[in-house]
Motif scaffolding. Structure first.
Motif, PDB file in Angstrom:
ATOM      1  N   HIS A 156      -2.771  12.039 -14.116  1.00  0.00           N
ATOM      2  CA  HIS A 156      -2.194  11.078 -13.326  1.00  0.00           C
ATOM      3  C   HIS A 156      -1.261   9.983 -14.018  1.00  0.00           C
ATOM      4  CE1 HIS A 156      -2.866   6.993 -11.532  1.00  0.00           C
ATOM      5  NE2 HIS A 156      -2.905   7.286 -10.484  1.00  0.00           N
ATOM      6  N   ASP A 157      -1.777   9.498 -14.897  1.00  0.00           N
ATOM      7  CA  ASP A 157      -1.061   8.535 -15.770  1.00  0.00           C
ATOM      8  C   ASP A 157       0.071   8.893 -16.223  1.00  0.00           C
ATOM      9  OD1 ASP A 157      -3.458   7.173 -15.381  1.00  0.00           O
ATOM     10  OD2 ASP A 157      -4.122   6.883 -17.416  1.00  0.00           O
ATOM     11  N   ARG A 158       0.230  10.143 -16.941  1.00  0.00           N
ATOM     12  CA  ARG A 158       1.748  10.775 -17.333  1.00  0.00           C
ATOM     13  C   ARG A 158       2.765  11.015 -16.038  1.00  0.00           C
ATOM     14  NH1 ARG A 158       1.851  13.765 -21.990  1.00  0.00           N
ATOM     15  NH2 ARG A 158       4.108  13.654 -21.881  1.00  0.00           N
ATOM     16  N   ILE A 159       2.088  11.181 -15.130  1.00  0.00           N
ATOM     17  CA  ILE A 159       3.145  11.684 -13.789  1.00  0.00           C
ATOM     18  C   ILE A 159       3.580  10.185 -13.185  1.00  0.00           C
ATOM     19  CG2 ILE A 159       3.338  12.183 -11.486  1.00  0.00           C
ATOM     20  CD1 ILE A 159       1.334  14.774 -11.886  1.00  0.00           C
ATOM     21  N   LEU A 276       1.221  12.204  -5.722  1.00  0.00           N
ATOM     22  CA  LEU A 276       1.540  10.873  -6.649  1.00  0.00           C
ATOM     23  C   LEU A 276       3.078  10.835  -6.431  1.00  0.00           C
ATOM     24  CD1 LEU A 276      -0.727  11.654  -9.759  1.00  0.00           C
ATOM     25  CD2 LEU A 276      -1.072   9.846  -7.989  1.00  0.00           C
ATOM     26  N   THR A 277       3.719  11.670  -6.211  1.00  0.00           N
ATOM     27  CA  THR A 277       5.236  11.875  -6.361  1.00  0.00           C
ATOM     28  C   THR A 277       5.920  11.363  -5.153  1.00  0.00           C
ATOM     29  OG1 THR A 277       5.612  14.219  -5.233  1.00  0.00           O
ATOM     30  CG2 THR A 277       4.856  14.171  -7.728  1.00  0.00           C
ATOM     31  N   GLY A 341      -3.826   4.287 -15.125  1.00  0.00           N
ATOM     32  CA  GLY A 341      -3.297   3.827 -16.241  1.00  0.00           C
ATOM     33  C   GLY A 341      -3.883   3.537 -17.472  1.00  0.00           C
ATOM     34  N   ARG A 342      -5.243   3.908 -17.461  1.00  0.00           N
ATOM     35  CA  ARG A 342      -6.224   3.545 -18.625  1.00  0.00           C
ATOM     36  C   ARG A 342      -6.756   4.408 -19.129  1.00  0.00           C
ATOM     37  NH1 ARG A 342      -6.796  -0.588 -14.674  1.00  0.00           N
ATOM     38  NH2 ARG A 342      -8.692   0.395 -13.589  1.00  0.00           N
ATOM     39  N   PHE A 343      -6.555   5.836 -18.818  1.00  0.00           N
ATOM     40  CA  PHE A 343      -6.981   6.986 -19.671  1.00  0.00           C
ATOM     41  C   PHE A 343      -7.114   6.978 -21.295  1.00  0.00           C
ATOM     42  CE2 PHE A 343      -7.267  11.083 -21.516  1.00  0.00           C
ATOM     43  CZ  PHE A 343      -8.442  11.687 -21.072  1.00  0.00           C
ATOM     44  N   ASN A 344      -5.990   6.601 -21.519  1.00  0.00           N
ATOM     45  CA  ASN A 344      -5.655   6.847 -22.969  1.00  0.00           C
ATOM     46  C   ASN A 344      -6.382   5.692 -23.648  1.00  0.00           C
ATOM     47  OD1 ASN A 344      -3.965   8.846 -22.581  1.00  0.00           O
ATOM     48  ND2 ASN A 344      -2.111   7.679 -23.253  1.00  0.00           N
ATOM     49  N   HIS A 362      -2.942  -0.131 -32.707  1.00  0.00           N
ATOM     50  CA  HIS A 362      -1.897  -0.131 -31.704  1.00  0.00           C
ATOM     51  C   HIS A 362      -2.449   0.322 -30.464  1.00  0.00           C
ATOM     52  CE1 HIS A 362      -1.390   4.330 -32.014  1.00  0.00           C
ATOM     53  NE2 HIS A 362      -1.417   4.108 -32.983  1.00  0.00           N
ATOM     54  N   GLU A 363      -1.748   0.035 -29.555  1.00  0.00           N
ATOM     55  CA  GLU A 363      -1.965   0.390 -28.095  1.00  0.00           C
ATOM     56  C   GLU A 363      -1.569   2.008 -27.763  1.00  0.00           C
ATOM     57  OE1 GLU A 363      -3.104  -0.474 -24.185  1.00  0.00           O
ATOM     58  OE2 GLU A 363      -3.292  -1.986 -25.961  1.00  0.00           O
ATOM     59  N   PRO A 364      -2.427   2.773 -27.329  1.00  0.00           N
ATOM     60  CA  PRO A 364      -2.124   4.137 -27.070  1.00  0.00           C
ATOM     61  C   PRO A 364      -1.359   4.166 -25.846  1.00  0.00           C
ATOM     62  CG  PRO A 364      -4.479   3.693 -26.128  1.00  0.00           C
ATOM     63  CD  PRO A 364      -3.906   2.320 -26.862  1.00  0.00           C
ATOM     64  N   VAL A 365      -0.064   4.400 -26.204  1.00  0.00           N
ATOM     65  CA  VAL A 365       1.039   4.396 -25.002  1.00  0.00           C
ATOM     66  C   VAL A 365       0.918   5.739 -24.145  1.00  0.00           C
ATOM     67  CG1 VAL A 365       3.388   3.957 -24.479  1.00  0.00           C
ATOM     68  CG2 VAL A 365       2.464   2.797 -26.409  1.00  0.00           C
ATOM     69  N   THR A 366       0.910   5.503 -22.908  1.00  0.00           N
ATOM     70  CA  THR A 366       1.150   6.809 -22.221  1.00  0.00           C
ATOM     71  C   THR A 366       2.842   7.110 -22.224  1.00  0.00           C
ATOM     72  OG1 THR A 366      -0.508   6.050 -20.679  1.00  0.00           O
ATOM     73  CG2 THR A 366       0.979   7.716 -19.647  1.00  0.00           C
ATOM     74  N   VAL A 367       2.977   8.190 -22.641  1.00  0.00           N
ATOM     75  CA  VAL A 367       4.458   8.565 -22.935  1.00  0.00           C
ATOM     76  C   VAL A 367       5.041   9.305 -21.723  1.00  0.00           C
ATOM     77  CG1 VAL A 367       6.074   9.897 -24.688  1.00  0.00           C
ATOM     78  CG2 VAL A 367       3.937   8.666 -25.543  1.00  0.00           C
TER      79      VAL A 367
END
Length: 387
Positions: A156-159, A276-277, A341-344, A362-367
């Motif tokens: 979800h967060d990556r999409i 989601l798209t 947005g908070r899984f990582n 460091h913040e675990p960024v969603t790439v």
């Protein structure tokens, strides 16, 4: 230097893809060494090749079960009771969509007692995507409730993070100006969209003008593993010859889904992620008996238009585009995760907590997702595969 040892238990390609997202949260930490292992599984034949592609340190299952690890991750239950480590169990797809009817073993796949307590042993943590799953846990396996952590959903967060790159993905797929992309997706099983391909494929081939439409087929890795790549390519050979893209099971399907103008799907995770798209969805299969009635897949099945066998396909695509209202799918999307947005953040905290280590500062960024592999590099036609 003593390093903590992390074991990723990869039963199938689908499970492996899910865990790779999780393992990315451990990157660049020299205090850790990640190992992989592949337990016996009915759909596990392609796992060795999958792991070999990225140079993983793979331990034979017999060896892995004789070693001690500081953390283990699994997206499926089989054999994990033999792993000597604090174990985190995770779902391998979107939410818990499928209902299993197997007598005493009936229930929601992934939330049944035997799924949560394999071999009668509790894991260290049970990761779930949404608070609503806690109610099912309390019913099916009360002992697991204190171990449950509402983590969210990495796909979800990556999409969501990748949606601004839709135009980039479409260019990478070679879509010309004005061309539309129809992505047909299927889970596995007799009642899946794939189970109806004998009726659907002639329509994709014969009713969508090639000048205006491109089509991609996303078939669940279990189909490839269960029937064998030779057989799947044989069944789909005519499609490949006529320019329909057959996406290989190891490819990252998420950017292709984002690039779609329409999604034709079923009751599987990929169709649900398609909500989601913002692309209109047309259901080719939606077997009520296989769907968890409290899942977002059940809501999608009750809401999304159903493919008609008698009306022209182009007309149906135009219809679902006209009738599509993004806000009507909001409640379906919101059931995928209650931690958008908070899984990582949640998952990394849990993993390092179980290992007794401080997290990286460091913040675990969603790439965002990388560009999709061009269609020319997708699954070869049968003759090419044998050459």
């Amino acid at each position: 230097m003593g390093r903590k040892r992390v074991l990723a238990v990869i039963h199938t390609v689908t499970y492996g893809k899910r865990l790779l997202d999780v393992l990315s949260l451990l990157e660049a930490d020299f205090r850790l060494q990640v190992f992989f292992t592949a337990p016996p599984h009915a759909f596990g034949d392609d796992v060795p090749a999958f792991l070999a592609r990225f140079g993983a340190v793979v331990l034979p299952w017999d060896q892995a079960t004789r070693m001690r690890f500081d953390l283990a991750l699994a997206a499926g239950p089989r054999g994990v009771e033999y792993v000597d480590a604090p174990l985190i169990t995770l779902p391998h797809g979107a939410n818990y969509l499928k209902r299993v009817r197997e007598g005493a073993n009936s229930g929601v796949a992934g939330l049944r007692r035997q799924d949560l307590l394999p071999g009668g042993r509790l894991p260290a943590a049970v990761g779930v995507p949404h608070h609503a799953e806690l109610r099912e846990l309390a019913h099916s396996c009360p002992e697991a409730v204190p171990l449950a952590h509402v983590l969210g959903d990495p796909v979800h967060d990556r999409i969501i993070a990748s949606m601004p790159l839709r135009a980039v993905y479409r260019r990478a797929l070679g879509l010309a100006e004005g061309q539309k992309l129809v992505v047909t997706v299927s889970t596995w099983g007799a009642d899946s969209c794939f189970g109806r391909f004998d009726a659907l494929l002639p329509r994709l081939i014969g009713e969508l003008p090639a000048a205006n439409y491109r089509t991609a087929l996303l078939v669940h890795p279990n189909v490839w593993s269960g029937h064998g790549a030779y057989q799947v390519r044989s069944w789909l050979a005519r499609c490949a010859h006529l320019g329909i893209g057959v996406v290989p099971p190891e490819a990252d399907w998420r950017s292709i889904l984002i690039a779609a103008d329409w999604i034709i799907g079923d009751h599987g995770s990929v169709t649900l992620y398609g909500t989601l798209t913002g692309s209109p969805i047309l259901l080719a299969a939606s077997p009520e008996q296989e769907i968890n009635p409290s899942s977002p897949a059940a809501t999608l099945a009750a809401h999304a238009p159903r493919l008609s066998p008698t009306h022209p396909l182009v007309d149906q695509l135009d219809y679902v585009s006209r009738e599509y209202r993004d806000e009507e799918y909001a409640s379906i999307r919101s059931r995928i995760t209650s931690e958008p947005g908070r899984f990582n953040r949640n998952m990394r905290r849990l993993m390092y907590g179980l290992m007794g280590m401080g997290q990286p500062a460091h913040e675990p960024v969603t790439v965002p997702l990388p560009e999709p592999v061009p269609p020319a590099a997708w699954a070869p036609a049968l003759g090419e595969a044998l050459a």
